[in-house]
Design a protein around this motif. Sequence first.
Motif, PDB file in Angstrom:
ATOM      1  N   VAL A   1      -7.251  -6.670   7.487  1.00 63.44           N
ATOM      2  CA  VAL A   1      -6.042  -5.848   7.551  1.00 63.44           C
ATOM      3  C   VAL A   1      -6.001  -4.877   6.381  1.00 63.44           C
ATOM      4  CG1 VAL A   1      -3.523  -5.906   7.405  1.00 63.44           C
ATOM      5  CG2 VAL A   1      -4.729  -7.569   8.841  1.00 63.44           C
ATOM      6  N   ARG A   2      -6.243  -5.396   5.196  1.00 69.29           N
ATOM      7  CA  ARG A   2      -6.217  -4.572   3.987  1.00 69.29           C
ATOM      8  C   ARG A   2      -7.164  -3.388   4.102  1.00 69.29           C
ATOM      9  NH1 ARG A   2      -9.415  -7.241  -0.714  1.00 69.29           N
ATOM     10  NH2 ARG A   2     -11.071  -6.177   0.447  1.00 69.29           N
ATOM     11  N   ASP A   3      -8.417  -3.675   4.471  1.00 69.83           N
ATOM     12  CA  ASP A   3      -9.428  -2.620   4.525  1.00 69.83           C
ATOM     13  C   ASP A   3      -9.161  -1.661   5.684  1.00 69.83           C
ATOM     14  OD1 ASP A   3     -10.544  -3.985   2.410  1.00 69.83           O
ATOM     15  OD2 ASP A   3     -12.095  -4.963   3.617  1.00 69.83           O
ATOM     16  N   GLY A   4      -8.666  -2.180   6.814  1.00 77.03           N
ATOM     17  CA  GLY A   4      -8.349  -1.316   7.937  1.00 77.03           C
ATOM     18  C   GLY A   4      -7.235  -0.337   7.603  1.00 77.03           C
ATOM     19  N   LEU A   5      -6.198  -0.830   6.953  1.00 81.43           N
ATOM     20  CA  LEU A   5      -5.107   0.057   6.546  1.00 81.43           C
ATOM     21  C   LEU A   5      -5.588   1.102   5.547  1.00 81.43           C
ATOM     22  CD1 LEU A   5      -2.141  -2.477   6.173  1.00 81.43           C
ATOM     23  CD2 LEU A   5      -2.329  -0.630   7.847  1.00 81.43           C
ATOM     24  N   MET A   6      -6.380   0.663   4.582  1.00 71.91           N
ATOM     25  CA  MET A   6      -6.827   1.589   3.550  1.00 71.91           C
ATOM     26  C   MET A   6      -7.781   2.648   4.105  1.00 71.91           C
ATOM     27  SD  MET A   6      -5.249   0.970   0.771  1.00 71.91           S
ATOM     28  CE  MET A   6      -6.163   2.252  -0.088  1.00 71.91           C
ATOM     29  N   SER A   7      -8.648   2.265   5.028  1.00 75.56           N
ATOM     30  CA  SER A   7      -9.667   3.204   5.500  1.00 75.56           C
ATOM     31  C   SER A   7      -9.078   4.293   6.394  1.00 75.56           C
ATOM     32  CB  SER A   7     -10.779   2.468   6.248  1.00 75.56           C
ATOM     33  OG  SER A   7     -10.296   1.950   7.470  1.00 75.56           O
ATOM     34  N   THR A   8      -8.022   3.980   7.127  1.00 71.55           N
ATOM     35  CA  THR A   8      -7.550   4.902   8.163  1.00 71.55           C
ATOM     36  C   THR A   8      -6.117   5.356   7.982  1.00 71.55           C
ATOM     37  OG1 THR A   8      -9.066   3.868   9.747  1.00 71.55           O
ATOM     38  CG2 THR A   8      -7.299   5.209  10.662  1.00 71.55           C
TER      39      THR A   8
ATOM     40  N   LYS B   1       2.993   4.709  17.777  1.00 69.25           N
ATOM     41  CA  LYS B   1       2.023   5.395  18.626  1.00 69.25           C
ATOM     42  C   LYS B   1       1.248   6.445  17.837  1.00 69.25           C
ATOM     43  CE  LYS B   1       4.415   4.880  23.087  1.00 69.25           C
ATOM     44  NZ  LYS B   1       5.137   5.601  24.155  1.00 69.25           N
ATOM     45  N   LEU B   2       1.939   7.191  16.994  1.00 68.07           N
ATOM     46  CA  LEU B   2       1.261   8.228  16.225  1.00 68.07           C
ATOM     47  C   LEU B   2       0.214   7.621  15.300  1.00 68.07           C
ATOM     48  CD1 LEU B   2       1.129  11.276  15.578  1.00 68.07           C
ATOM     49  CD2 LEU B   2       2.673  10.805  13.669  1.00 68.07           C
ATOM     50  N   PHE B   3       0.552   6.526  14.644  1.00 67.01           N
ATOM     51  CA  PHE B   3      -0.429   5.885  13.763  1.00 67.01           C
ATOM     52  C   PHE B   3      -1.554   5.249  14.565  1.00 67.01           C
ATOM     53  CE2 PHE B   3       2.559   6.732  10.497  1.00 67.01           C
ATOM     54  CZ  PHE B   3       1.883   6.630   9.296  1.00 67.01           C
ATOM     55  N   GLU B   4      -1.262   4.780  15.766  1.00 63.93           N
ATOM     56  CA  GLU B   4      -2.337   4.271  16.617  1.00 63.93           C
ATOM     57  C   GLU B   4      -3.302   5.397  16.991  1.00 63.93           C
ATOM     58  OE1 GLU B   4      -4.770   1.788  18.925  1.00 63.93           O
ATOM     59  OE2 GLU B   4      -3.403   1.420  17.252  1.00 63.93           O
TER      60      GLU B   4
ATOM     61  N   ILE C   1       0.848  -1.201   0.000  1.00 70.29           N
ATOM     62  CA  ILE C   1       0.000   0.000   0.000  1.00 70.29           C
ATOM     63  C   ILE C   1       0.878   1.244   0.000  1.00 70.29           C
ATOM     64  CG2 ILE C   1      -1.616   1.350   1.392  1.00 70.29           C
ATOM     65  CD1 ILE C   1      -2.842  -1.374   2.281  1.00 70.29           C
ATOM     66  N   ALA C   2       1.934   1.216   0.806  1.00 68.09           N
ATOM     67  CA  ALA C   2       2.846   2.363   0.844  1.00 68.09           C
ATOM     68  C   ALA C   2       3.501   2.587  -0.516  1.00 68.09           C
ATOM     69  CB  ALA C   2       3.904   2.144   1.919  1.00 68.09           C
TER      70      ALA C   2
ATOM     71  N   ALA D   1      -3.633   4.554   5.267  1.00 69.79           N
ATOM     72  CA  ALA D   1      -2.942   4.725   3.985  1.00 69.79           C
ATOM     73  C   ALA D   1      -2.742   6.193   3.632  1.00 69.79           C
ATOM     74  CB  ALA D   1      -3.715   4.008   2.879  1.00 69.79           C
ATOM     75  N   GLU D   2      -3.700   7.037   4.015  1.00 71.23           N
ATOM     76  CA  GLU D   2      -3.581   8.459   3.695  1.00 71.23           C
ATOM     77  C   GLU D   2      -2.379   9.100   4.378  1.00 71.23           C
ATOM     78  OE1 GLU D   2      -6.294  11.135   6.357  1.00 71.23           O
ATOM     79  OE2 GLU D   2      -7.437   9.312   5.928  1.00 71.23           O
ATOM     80  N   MET D   3      -1.918   8.508   5.486  1.00 70.86           N
ATOM     81  CA  MET D   3      -0.764   9.045   6.192  1.00 70.86           C
ATOM     82  C   MET D   3       0.553   8.476   5.689  1.00 70.86           C
ATOM     83  SD  MET D   3      -2.018   9.219  10.172  1.00 70.86           S
ATOM     84  CE  MET D   3      -0.352   9.552  10.755  1.00 70.86           C
ATOM     85  N   PHE D   4       0.513   7.388   4.926  1.00 68.07           N
ATOM     86  CA  PHE D   4       1.760   6.762   4.501  1.00 68.07           C
ATOM     87  C   PHE D   4       2.672   7.714   3.718  1.00 68.07           C
ATOM     88  CE2 PHE D   4       0.320   2.027   4.746  1.00 68.07           C
ATOM     89  CZ  PHE D   4       0.481   2.068   6.125  1.00 68.07           C
ATOM     90  N   PRO D   5       2.145   8.583   2.839  1.00 63.93           N
ATOM     91  CA  PRO D   5       3.052   9.503   2.141  1.00 63.93           C
ATOM     92  C   PRO D   5       3.856  10.417   3.074  1.00 63.93           C
ATOM     93  CG  PRO D   5       0.952   9.398   1.005  1.00 63.93           C
ATOM     94  CD  PRO D   5       0.775   8.673   2.307  1.00 63.93           C
TER      95      PRO D   5
END
Length: 346
Positions: free
Chosen positions: A234-241, A264-267, A138-139, A243-247
């Motif tokens: 896992v896929r949908d959880g990462l994408m919904s919340t 912690k920040l991503f949590e 995803i990243a 993935a937008e922060m990965f950049p």
Amino acid sequence: MIGDYRFISPAMGQESAVTQRQSDALAAYDQAAAKFELVLRQRRAQVSSHQPLPNLPGQALYLARNDMIGAYKDFTDALPSKIGRPNKFAIPPAYFDADREPLLDEYFRLFELLDAPPSNAQKSETPFRDVVDLGMVIARAKGLDAANAELAGRISLGIFFAETNGIQNAGNARSNKYKGSFQTGSSEDRIGQRKWAAIKARVASLDPALSLRDDREEARAGTMDHRFNHWTAVRDGLMSTHAEMFPQVAAIAKTLPDPIDQMKLFELMQIIPTPTRAALRSGNLLSYRISDPTVMGYLRNNSVFAFGRADRLRTSATYREILDGMWLFNAKFEQARLKFDQIRRK
């Protein structure tokens, strides 16, 4: 009797008041520990005898645990000399008496039972690698280079441990809304599915084998709740919340070089997403201050500033203070870091 004056100096009065405070704090701690033990025994008896459980059977356990930890912090605040030895749970000794470790052992054993996956859950034989692989691809689909994609993979694994202690397809004894490996709601899962569909072609070009695995898991899940297929959850959880922060991973790593702080920040995107986005946009992440009572309540409900009177009375906190206050997550994130290193060495 006239002339029988009992003079108490200010110093003596203060000492007496402090002693009473210490006595009251000890009594409150003993009472909270006894209540926690009682709740544990009651829930164990219900489980062992297959009695019907109340709605949200883990909530009473969670609150009783928090009360015990908070009461101990109040006690050690009143009498710092009673701060004891380190404990195996890596809880700061000012918050937890190591002699009570057996109570937390039983607490975690009960939650393993209460959070057990449903019978129709679709597990993976490689649950940890799945999280890392999905986080990394995803990243990469979001434009990250290989090194920063690895950071995203490690962070993703941290979220998995933070949400479920690394248990795939977990239920939730404290919520009827959040379920599965990433503890998402059904609406979040649907959002994640849509966002995944939008990058699926890019993923297929980057990693054809992973894309084929995704096709198989999607077919396997069919019309069931995707949160109980580990891969799709896992896929949908990462994408919904997340993935937008990965950049922003490279910039985040520069501000937060400690991998545990990054997790912690991503949590916090799970717990307080809107303020966390605002903090990242502010250009001064660590000094960004939260003061909204509702947001502070969300933090406390997720074991941040939840223990002891001094913590609970906080009306605001900077992100640096919030990250430091997430000490209950430290052991989980350290597990994730070690597991990630193990996976990447293979």
